[in-house]
Design a protein around this motif. Sequence first.
Motif, short mmCIF file in Angstrom:
data_model
loop_
_atom_site.label_atom_id
_atom_site.label_comp_id
_atom_site.label_asym_id
_atom_site.label_seq_id
_atom_site.Cartn_x
_atom_site.Cartn_y
_atom_site.Cartn_z
N LYS A 114 -8.50 15.89 40.52
CA LYS A 114 -9.76 17.14 40.66
C LYS A 114 -10.79 16.23 40.22
O LYS A 114 -11.53 17.32 39.73
N GLN A 115 -10.93 15.33 39.20
CA GLN A 115 -11.63 14.75 38.63
C GLN A 115 -12.08 13.25 38.81
O GLN A 115 -11.60 11.88 38.17
N PRO A 116 -12.85 12.96 40.15
CA PRO A 116 -12.73 12.03 40.71
C PRO A 116 -13.44 11.20 40.05
O PRO A 116 -13.64 9.38 40.17
N ALA A 117 -14.46 11.59 39.86
CA ALA A 117 -15.21 10.41 38.44
C ALA A 117 -15.21 9.98 37.95
O ALA A 117 -16.25 9.13 36.54
N TRP A 118 -13.98 10.59 37.31
CA TRP A 118 -14.07 9.90 35.53
C TRP A 118 -13.20 8.41 36.07
O TRP A 118 -12.53 8.15 36.52
#
Length: 97
Positions: A10-14
């Motif tokens: 759910k955090q693809p920008a990490w």
Amino acid sequence: MTFAWYGHLKQPAWPLWLAVLASWGIAFFEYCFAVPANRLGYGTFTGQQLKVMQEVITLAVFAVFSVMFLGEQLRWTYFAAMGCLLAAVVFIFLPVE
């Protein structure tokens, strides 16, 4: 382990390093419970029985996680896979002659 291994989706920008670090940080605490549980259970159950039980529990927990957290729908293929794992439980617990 489900949240540790799949929560970062759910955090693809990490950056990858952060996802790995967060996942291992969460997983550490589950290992703190899983290792003693396996040690306590071994002897009452075989290693094979413990593993099959773990897989069934993991799949059941993942079903709830994938619907509630990832927003996915369960399809018939998921239920077919669960049926196969339940069959594995039956087979692994059959008495040995």
